[in-house]
Design an enzyme around this catalytic site. Sequence first.
Site, PDB file in Angstrom:
ATOM      1  N   GLU A 291      -2.555  -7.130   7.250  1.00  0.00           N
ATOM      2  CA  GLU A 291      -1.346  -7.037   7.606  1.00  0.00           C
ATOM      3  C   GLU A 291      -1.100  -8.129   9.216  1.00  0.00           C
ATOM      4  O   GLU A 291      -2.069  -8.389   9.667  1.00  0.00           O
ATOM      5  CB  GLU A 291      -0.941  -5.744   8.261  1.00  0.00           C
ATOM      6  CG  GLU A 291       0.387  -5.682   8.608  1.00  0.00           C
ATOM      7  CD  GLU A 291       1.631  -5.992   7.961  1.00  0.00           C
ATOM      8  OE1 GLU A 291       1.505  -7.183   7.660  1.00  0.00           O
ATOM      9  OE2 GLU A 291       2.644  -4.918   7.676  1.00  0.00           O
TER      10      GLU A 291
ATOM     11  N   HIS B  66       0.852  -1.170  -0.064  1.00  0.00           N
ATOM     12  CA  HIS B  66       0.082  -0.049  -0.045  1.00  0.00           C
ATOM     13  C   HIS B  66       0.881   1.124  -0.049  1.00  0.00           C
ATOM     14  O   HIS B  66       2.269   1.218   0.382  1.00  0.00           O
ATOM     15  CB  HIS B  66      -0.793  -0.004   1.253  1.00  0.00           C
ATOM     16  CG  HIS B  66      -0.126  -0.070   2.620  1.00  0.00           C
ATOM     17  ND1 HIS B  66       0.378   0.943   3.054  1.00  0.00           N
ATOM     18  CD2 HIS B  66       0.165  -1.033   3.351  1.00  0.00           C
ATOM     19  CE1 HIS B  66       1.093   0.557   4.005  1.00  0.00           C
ATOM     20  NE2 HIS B  66       0.931  -0.742   4.411  1.00  0.00           N
TER      21      HIS B  66
END
Length: 182
Positions: free
Chosen positions: A82, A7
């Site tokens: 994550e 990201h």
Amino acid sequence: MLYVTRHGETTWNAQGLVCGRADVPLTEKGENQAKELAKKVAELKTPITKIIHSPLQRAKNTAQAVADQLDLPMTVDERLVEMDFGDYDGVPSKDAGFQEARLAFAVRFPNGESVLDVYARIVPLLKECLEDEENVYLLVCHNALIRIINAYFHPMPNETFFDFMVDNTELVAFEQLTSKML
């Protein structure tokens, strides 16, 4: 062929904080990085046909920039979230306790996950993507996950595991058991 990217920059990345499951937003720089990634992906020789992203907003917003550029739908997959750094989420990444705890691959972070936990959840998704010969995937996720994905394709000793880092919106291509930075 499988593409993986991290990201765009988040507020916590910019502050040097451990950014696990906290759903922190992209910075303005991160939004611009996502737009640049979209341009880069649009020029790939092997075009992406499917985008799968982590449920966290930083990955979703990065994936959205690519999806808009390519006019492709996005799919969220919880397996791309994550790593759960537990009690270390939000602490400075240089914190001595965090740096020591991250070296124990089979030990979970306090109130979090271990590297082995993440490996167990991500490998089935990798196999699904690689077995689908009709599509080329872009996985939009996180640094710890990409490090683990890299280790899947390139087995390595623990001592060199943390040498592999990807910058925000860096694109990595994996072909079966090889990879290259783009």
